[in-house]
Design an enzyme around this catalytic site. Structure first.
Site, PDB file in Angstrom:
ATOM      1  N   ASP A 210     104.737  10.064  79.202  1.00 56.72           N
ATOM      2  CA  ASP A 210     103.528  10.855  78.912  1.00 56.72           C
ATOM      3  C   ASP A 210     103.459  12.153  79.720  1.00 56.72           C
ATOM      4  O   ASP A 210     103.028  13.190  79.226  1.00 56.72           O
ATOM      5  CB  ASP A 210     102.264  10.049  79.236  1.00 56.72           C
ATOM      6  N   HIS A 211     103.872  12.046  80.992  1.00 53.16           N
ATOM      7  CA  HIS A 211     103.630  13.213  81.852  1.00 53.16           C
ATOM      8  C   HIS A 211     104.689  14.299  81.728  1.00 53.16           C
ATOM      9  O   HIS A 211     104.513  15.389  82.273  1.00 53.16           O
ATOM     10  CB  HIS A 211     103.371  12.763  83.289  1.00 53.16           C
TER      11      HIS A 211
ATOM     12  N   ASN B 296     107.618   5.378  80.947  1.00 49.25           N
ATOM     13  CA  ASN B 296     106.505   6.065  80.289  1.00 49.25           C
ATOM     14  C   ASN B 296     106.685   7.577  80.469  1.00 49.25           C
ATOM     15  O   ASN B 296     106.719   8.075  81.595  1.00 49.25           O
ATOM     16  CB  ASN B 296     105.187   5.581  80.912  1.00 49.25           C
TER      17      ASN B 296
ATOM     18  N   ARG C 114      95.962  14.491  74.512  1.00 50.71           N
ATOM     19  CA  ARG C 114      96.067  15.362  75.686  1.00 50.71           C
ATOM     20  C   ARG C 114      97.494  15.488  76.198  1.00 50.71           C
ATOM     21  O   ARG C 114      97.836  16.453  76.850  1.00 50.71           O
ATOM     22  CB  ARG C 114      95.142  14.891  76.812  1.00 50.71           C
TER      23      ARG C 114
ATOM     24  N   ARG D  21     101.482  24.684  79.301  1.00 45.23           N
ATOM     25  CA  ARG D  21     101.775  26.043  78.839  1.00 45.23           C
ATOM     26  C   ARG D  21     101.763  26.139  77.308  1.00 45.23           C
ATOM     27  O   ARG D  21     102.029  27.203  76.763  1.00 45.23           O
ATOM     28  CB  ARG D  21     103.153  26.485  79.363  1.00 45.23           C
TER      29      ARG D  21
ATOM     30  N   ARG E   3      97.081   9.324  72.754  1.00 49.59           N
ATOM     31  CA  ARG E   3      95.643   9.204  72.997  1.00 49.59           C
ATOM     32  C   ARG E   3      94.858   9.848  71.867  1.00 49.59           C
ATOM     33  O   ARG E   3      95.344  10.757  71.190  1.00 49.59           O
ATOM     34  CB  ARG E   3      95.263   9.875  74.319  1.00 49.59           C
TER      35      ARG E   3
ATOM     36  N   GLU F  31     100.364  -7.213  78.826  1.00 49.16           N
ATOM     37  CA  GLU F  31     100.843  -6.375  79.923  1.00 49.16           C
ATOM     38  C   GLU F  31      99.774  -6.443  81.001  1.00 49.16           C
ATOM     39  O   GLU F  31      98.624  -6.039  80.770  1.00 49.16           O
ATOM     40  CB  GLU F  31     101.066  -4.927  79.473  1.00 49.16           C
TER      41      GLU F  31
ATOM     42  N   GLU G 232     101.828   3.069  72.966  1.00 53.51           N
ATOM     43  CA  GLU G 232     100.561   2.670  73.591  1.00 53.51           C
ATOM     44  C   GLU G 232      99.442   3.338  72.818  1.00 53.51           C
ATOM     45  O   GLU G 232      99.524   4.543  72.524  1.00 53.51           O
ATOM     46  CB  GLU G 232     100.555   3.229  75.010  1.00 53.51           C
TER      47      GLU G 232
ATOM     48  N   GLY H 275     105.631   5.145  84.848  1.00 52.83           N
ATOM     49  CA  GLY H 275     105.647   6.527  84.383  1.00 52.83           C
ATOM     50  C   GLY H 275     105.469   7.564  85.470  1.00 52.83           C
ATOM     51  O   GLY H 275     106.410   8.246  85.872  1.00 52.83           O
ATOM     52  N   HIS H 276     104.258   7.661  86.003  1.00 52.31           N
ATOM     53  CA  HIS H 276     103.894   8.794  86.847  1.00 52.31           C
ATOM     54  C   HIS H 276     104.814   8.977  88.044  1.00 52.31           C
ATOM     55  O   HIS H 276     105.232  10.098  88.361  1.00 52.31           O
ATOM     56  CB  HIS H 276     102.433   8.625  87.307  1.00 52.31           C
TER      57      HIS H 276
ATOM     58  N   HIS I   3     102.009   7.077  75.146  1.00 54.05           N
ATOM     59  CA  HIS I   3     100.603   6.787  74.814  1.00 54.05           C
ATOM     60  C   HIS I   3     100.049   7.922  73.958  1.00 54.05           C
ATOM     61  O   HIS I   3      99.867   9.037  74.438  1.00 54.05           O
ATOM     62  CB  HIS I   3      99.810   6.650  76.122  1.00 54.05           C
TER      63      HIS I   3
ATOM     64  N   HIS J  34     101.318   0.045  85.598  1.00 51.82           N
ATOM     65  CA  HIS J  34     100.269   0.980  86.011  1.00 51.82           C
ATOM     66  C   HIS J  34     100.243   1.101  87.536  1.00 51.82           C
ATOM     67  O   HIS J  34      99.997   0.120  88.224  1.00 51.82           O
ATOM     68  CB  HIS J  34      98.875   0.597  85.513  1.00 51.82           C
ATOM     69  N   GLY J  35     100.536   2.300  87.985  1.00 51.71           N
ATOM     70  CA  GLY J  35     100.487   2.572  89.426  1.00 51.71           C
ATOM     71  C   GLY J  35     101.679   2.038  90.201  1.00 51.71           C
ATOM     72  O   GLY J  35     101.693   2.107  91.439  1.00 51.71           O
TER      73      GLY J  35
ATOM     74  N   THR K   5      93.302   8.453  83.564  1.00 54.60           N
ATOM     75  CA  THR K   5      94.343   7.559  83.053  1.00 54.60           C
ATOM     76  C   THR K   5      93.659   6.249  82.659  1.00 54.60           C
ATOM     77  O   THR K   5      92.457   6.108  82.880  1.00 54.60           O
ATOM     78  CB  THR K   5      95.441   7.329  84.121  1.00 54.60           C
ATOM     79  N   THR K   6      94.410   5.326  82.054  1.00 48.93           N
ATOM     80  CA  THR K   6      93.804   4.073  81.600  1.00 48.93           C
ATOM     81  C   THR K   6      93.234   3.325  82.807  1.00 48.93           C
ATOM     82  O   THR K   6      93.974   2.904  83.681  1.00 48.93           O
ATOM     83  CB  THR K   6      94.863   3.209  80.888  1.00 48.93           C
TER      84      THR K   6
HETATM   85  N1  PXP Z   1     101.187   0.670  81.237  1.00 52.15           N
HETATM   86  C1  PXP Z   1     100.073   1.125  80.626  1.00 52.15           C
HETATM   87  C2  PXP Z   1      99.420   0.244  79.618  1.00 52.15           C
HETATM   88  C3  PXP Z   1      99.553   2.396  80.899  1.00 52.15           C
HETATM   89  O1  PXP Z   1      98.431   2.833  80.300  1.00 52.15           O
HETATM   90  C4  PXP Z   1     100.240   3.220  81.826  1.00 52.15           C
HETATM   91  C5  PXP Z   1      99.739   4.604  82.116  1.00 52.15           C
HETATM   92  O2  PXP Z   1      99.733   5.374  80.980  1.00 52.15           O
HETATM   93  C6  PXP Z   1     101.406   2.711  82.420  1.00 52.15           C
HETATM   94  C7  PXP Z   1     101.843   1.432  82.123  1.00 52.15           C
HETATM   95  C8  PXP Z   1     102.195   3.522  83.392  1.00 52.15           C
HETATM   96  O3  PXP Z   1     101.431   3.786  84.522  1.00 52.15           O
HETATM   97  P1  PXP Z   1     101.949   4.807  85.597  1.00 52.15           P
HETATM   98  O4  PXP Z   1     102.043   6.148  84.946  1.00 52.15           O
HETATM   99  O5  PXP Z   1     100.911   4.750  86.665  1.00 52.15           O
HETATM  100  O6  PXP Z   1     103.298   4.321  86.051  1.00 52.15           O
END
Ligand code: PXP
Length: 238
Positions: A9-10, A7, A49, A18, A45, A151, A70, A213-214, A43, A191-192, A100-101
């Site tokens: 996103d970040h 992921n 963002r 910036r 959104r 998921e 996503e 992701g994170h 994702h 997630h997490g 976050t979700t």
């Molecule tokens: N899966 C879904 C559906 C999510 O919404 C996210 C966070 O955007 C992730 C996986 C990844 O989560 P993380 O960034 O905590 O690894």
């Protein structure tokens, strides 16, 4: 073998801080693919963002692996998915205020809506995954609406990791995954998840893909900082 969806996103979060083009989201996705990512998850959104519409367009054109889009189950996102044609969409609940979700999609309470919602998407050959909590009713409802994948939300497990609640959360994920497999759903999770808590998740049978992701982006900053500082120092010291 379980696949990895990275992921990104970040990378976009950092770029948008910036308002410029650095770090480049597409370049990040290519690096992730070259490093072994089996898919790239982004994702889009409602408030844009982090990931922007243009990122999704470019990812679709550039990726050599799969694009997992996503998104919330809104009319706007349905149109975008049908236009972009990602490999898969993962439907998530979305609240404007959340960081976050936060929880899984309540599939059981919107069976008819989601059944109709995913039809035109599936007609285009896009796989549909539903991001749900590890809950028997949500698994059964996901099958009922006709999704190919679920998921499982691993956030509660990640929070509980290392505490006396870990085993309960883990078993809930495991039981939900088994039920899903038994009724013909493919199972992703995410997630997490991080460098400590992912190993145990792999004890669950028949997982298809983990979306992470994170923690990857966080680690990338720490691993890369050494070289990044040295490069700028070399310029200054000339
Ligand atoms: N899966 C879904 C559906 C999510 O919404 C996210 C966070 O955007 C992730 C996986 C990844 O989560 P993380 O960034 O905590 O690894």
């Amino acid at each position: 073998m379980v696949s990895l969806g990275v992921n990104i996103d970040h990378i976009a979060t950092l770029r948008n801080a910036r308002g410029g083009v650095e770090p480049d989201v597409i370049q990040g996705a290519i690096i992730a693919e070259k490093a072994g990512a089996d898919a790239i998850t982004a994702h889009l959104r409602e408030d844009r963002r982090h990931i922007k519409d243009k990122d999704i367009e470019l990812l679709k054109k550039t990726l050599k692996t799969r694009l997992n889009l996503e998104m919330a189950a809104t009319e706007e996102m349905q149109k975008i998915a049908i236009k972009i044609l990602p490999y898969s969409v993962t439907l998530v609940p979305e609240k404007r205020q959340e960081l976050t979700t936060e929880g899984g999609l309540d599939v059981a309470n919107q069976i008819e809506y989601l059944k109709k919602y995913i039809k035109p998407i599936q007609k285009k050959g896009i796989m549909v995954s539903l991001f749900i909590d590890a809950d028997e009713n949500q698994v059964i409802a996901s099958k009922e609406i006709g999704a190919e994948y679920i998921e499982l939300h691993t956030g509660a497990y990640a929070e509980a990791f290392g505490t006396d609640k870990e085993e309960k959360e883990f078993l809930q994920l495991k039981n939900s995954a088994n039920l899903a497999n038994n009724i013909g759903l493919k199972v992703n999770a995410g997630h997490g998840l991080n460098y400590q808590n992912t190993n145990k998740i792999l004890e669950i049978d028949n997982l298809v893909e983990l979306n992470i992701g994170h923690t990857i982006i966080s680690k990338a900053v720490m691993i890369g900082l050494d070289m990044a500082v040295k490069e700028i120092k070399a310029i200054i010291s000339k």
